[in-house]
Design a protein around this motif. Structure first.
Motif, PDB file in Angstrom:
ATOM      1  N   GLN A 145       0.833  -1.209   0.000  1.00  0.00           N
ATOM      2  CA  GLN A 145       0.000   0.000   0.000  1.00  0.00           C
ATOM      3  C   GLN A 145       0.866   1.256   0.000  1.00  0.00           C
ATOM      4  OE1 GLN A 145      -3.074  -0.174   3.038  1.00  0.00           O
ATOM      5  NE2 GLN A 145      -4.378  -1.199   1.568  1.00  0.00           N
ATOM      6  N   LEU A 146       2.034   1.174   0.642  1.00  0.00           N
ATOM      7  CA  LEU A 146       2.936   2.328   0.610  1.00  0.00           C
ATOM      8  C   LEU A 146       3.462   2.529  -0.820  1.00  0.00           C
ATOM      9  CD1 LEU A 146       4.882   1.880   3.970  1.00  0.00           C
ATOM     10  CD2 LEU A 146       3.249   3.658   3.404  1.00  0.00           C
ATOM     11  N   HIS A 147       3.669   1.412  -1.535  1.00  0.00           N
ATOM     12  CA  HIS A 147       4.057   1.538  -2.942  1.00  0.00           C
ATOM     13  C   HIS A 147       2.931   2.190  -3.747  1.00  0.00           C
ATOM     14  CE1 HIS A 147       8.018  -0.081  -3.437  1.00  0.00           C
ATOM     15  NE2 HIS A 147       7.737  -1.144  -2.715  1.00  0.00           N
ATOM     16  N   ASP A 148       1.681   1.781  -3.462  1.00  0.00           N
ATOM     17  CA  ASP A 148       0.536   2.417  -4.137  1.00  0.00           C
ATOM     18  C   ASP A 148       0.518   3.915  -3.864  1.00  0.00           C
ATOM     19  OD1 ASP A 148      -0.345   0.058  -5.193  1.00  0.00           O
ATOM     20  OD2 ASP A 148      -1.856  -0.317  -3.655  1.00  0.00           O
ATOM     21  N   LEU A 149       0.803   4.260  -2.627  1.00  0.00           N
ATOM     22  CA  LEU A 149       0.822   5.680  -2.248  1.00  0.00           C
ATOM     23  C   LEU A 149       1.857   6.443  -3.082  1.00  0.00           C
ATOM     24  CD1 LEU A 149      -0.067   7.863  -0.071  1.00  0.00           C
ATOM     25  CD2 LEU A 149       2.031   7.221   1.105  1.00  0.00           C
ATOM     26  N   MET A 150       3.042   5.837  -3.262  1.00  0.00           N
ATOM     27  CA  MET A 150       4.072   6.482  -4.065  1.00  0.00           C
ATOM     28  C   MET A 150       3.628   6.586  -5.528  1.00  0.00           C
ATOM     29  SD  MET A 150       6.178   7.154  -1.731  1.00  0.00           S
ATOM     30  CE  MET A 150       7.774   7.692  -2.263  1.00  0.00           C
ATOM     31  N   THR A 151       2.970   5.530  -6.028  1.00  0.00           N
ATOM     32  CA  THR A 151       2.463   5.569  -7.410  1.00  0.00           C
ATOM     33  C   THR A 151       1.460   6.711  -7.575  1.00  0.00           C
ATOM     34  OG1 THR A 151       2.676   3.175  -7.482  1.00  0.00           O
ATOM     35  CG2 THR A 151       1.354   4.182  -9.213  1.00  0.00           C
TER      36      THR A 151
END
Lengths: 254, 246
Positions: A145-151
């Protein structure tokens, strides 16, 4: 109490050792009394400190190189699966082949012109692997989810690395660094043993040399310095870990 | 004018699971829509499609750039090593706003969620509800025309959830953004939204408009609220009890 208790235990053991060696009449070339070891340390202080400095240099250089190369390779591995697939078996080969067996080769290839470079390479091989696996593990364990946030924030791969992945992997990297620090010292000692005589003048070489001459007290003094160096490295890295993590990481929660 | 739309969109994951089947829906600018349904019905997948985090297998999404979308996850999804303020400003920092602009938006977002006094706190010093507020503030700091929320309050206790529901309504009325709110709670959907889309098995089964009569005070005891709960429960096949939504 945390510091006093081990100190008192050590003092008691040293006293017992001193008394027992005297009473039982153990020959000095088998087990010298602690007072003799201390005297040997004082007598050979300059030579031993010079030897210590040689070993410290090899250990630290190998450690810094291990951290730099392992972190770089870990980043490449987590970015490019194909490169990881291609390289990983060879990394493992390097890890599982006993370093004592590879060391003579490295000494032949590199050691003739530049012995200390060969020593650093040998120590680096020993220290490299735990740093690599821990960093890869840390980089891979970032919450999706943190990767999604960065995306969603439109982060470039560089921003993703700096803002998210490296800080998130930091606890695992520091665990790796603590293991690698100890292994770099072991690697340095092994390297000096294998390099044997000549231009190598580190603590490990002193141990061999004094052993051959039956100067056992000096040998023990060298050994004590090696242990002290290992302990110092461990606590230095633990302190770095505390410095970087205690504000936010769960492992420092009381 | 519709802010977002799905046009006969299907979503299939790499493992072959079809999460959404031929879904068509429009989300009018400034509207508040709840997506309701049991676990695994495709609500979250629909939200990820709208956010551009997934691409449709067939069909299309009429959406906005990701910079125009605020997304609130089910978990607070905060960076543990960054303070409340640094978490909120992270997307702005990445988007490259000026320091003055970032500071202004931070103050605004902190005020909206009532965390002005906690700017320097670290996530681990906050309660679950406060962490969720930080997460909401981070989405709001982008000043997004569209706010997508994926069961954001599901893990919180009921009192905290009621308070956050009220705050969210107030923020929506003030900011006039489009909100799409995923929840498995019938009561939460009926309380928050103007319209609910009931989902089941990857499809939108029913669209229910929620009568807004009685919004001015104590909506939870208004007949319109009870009626909306009943309609939603019926649509989900739970009978008429308004207590649905675990």
């Amino acid at each position: 109490m945390r510091y006093l208790l081990p100190f008192l235990l050590g003092l008691a053991l040293l006293t017992l050792w001193e008394i027992w060696v005297g009473l039982a009449g153990v020959p000095v070339f088998v087990l010298p009394a602690p007072s003799l070891i201390l005297a040997a340390l004082v007598d050979n202080f300059t030579a031993l400190m010079a030897a210590l400095w040689v070993t410290v240099k090899v250990t630290l250089l190998a450690f810094v190189w291990a951290v730099a190369t392992a972190v770089s390779l870990a980043i490449v591995f987590t970015r490019a699966r194909l490169i990881e697939m291609a390289l990983y078996p060879y990394v493992i080969t390097l890890q599982v082949t006993p370093v004592v067996a590879i060391a003579p080769l490295i000494l032949i290839w590199v050691g003739f012109d530049n012995l200390s470079r060969a020593l650093v390479i040998i120590a680096w091989i020993v220290a490299f692997f735990p740093m690599l696996t821990n960093t890869v593990q840390g980089l891979r364990s970032v919450d999706p989810q943190l990767h999604d946030l960065m995306t969603l924030s439109g982060a470039s791969w560089w921003q993703r690395l700096i803002y998210l992945e490296l800080p998130a992997a930091l606890p695992a990297m520091l665990t790796g660094a603590k293991i690698s620090g100890g292994l770099a010292l072991i690697g340095a000692v092994v390297a000096e043993f294998v390099a044997g005589s000549g231009t190598s003048t580190g603590l490990a070489w002193r141990i061999i040399e004094t052993g051959n001459r039956l100067e056992i007290a000096t040998m023990f003094a060298s050994l004590a310095l090696l242990s002290a160096l290992g302990i110092f490295l461990f606590y230095l890295l633990s302190f770095c870990e505390w410095l970087l993590l205690h504000r936010w990481h769960e492992s420092f929660r009381r | 004018m519709s802010a977002l739309a799905l046009n006969a969109a299907s979503l299939r994951y790499d493992n072959g699971f079809t999460a959404l089947k031929n879904v068509t829906a429009q989300f009018i600018s400034g509207s508040f829509t709840a997506l309701v349904g049991p676990s695994g019905c495709g609500k979250s997948s629909l939200l990820r499609l709208l956010a551009g985090l997934e691409q449709p297998f067939i069909g299309s999404v009429t959406g906005l750039a990701q910079s125009q979308i605020g997304f609130v996850f089910q978990e607070p999804t905060l960076l543990a090593w960054r303070s409340v303020a640094d978490n909120i400003t992270l997307p702005l920092q990445i988007e490259g706003h000026s320091p003055n602009e970032i500071a202004a938006r931070l103050d605004e977002a902190l005020a909206l969620v009532g965390l002005t006094d906690f700017a320097d706190a670290l996530p681990r010093q906050l309660s679950g509800g406060m962490k969720m507020r930080v997460s909401l503030a981070r989405a709001l700091a982008k000043r997004p025309p569209v706010l997508l929320m994926d069961e954001p309050f599901a893990a919180l206790d009921e009192l905290t959830r009621f308070r956050l529901d009220d705050d969210l309504r107030a923020i929506w009325q003030q900011q006039k953004c489009t909100i799409i709110f995923v929840t498995h709670s019938v009561t939460e959907a009926a309380y928050l939204a103007e319209r609910a889309l009931v989902m089941q098995g990857g499809e939108i089964q029913k669209e229910i408009a929620i009568n807004q009569t009685g919004r001015d005070s104590g909506f939870r005891s208004a007949p319109a609220f009870t009626a909306a709960c009943s309609a939603l429960s019926m649509a989900l096949g739970h009978g008429t009890s308004p207590g649905g939504g675990a």
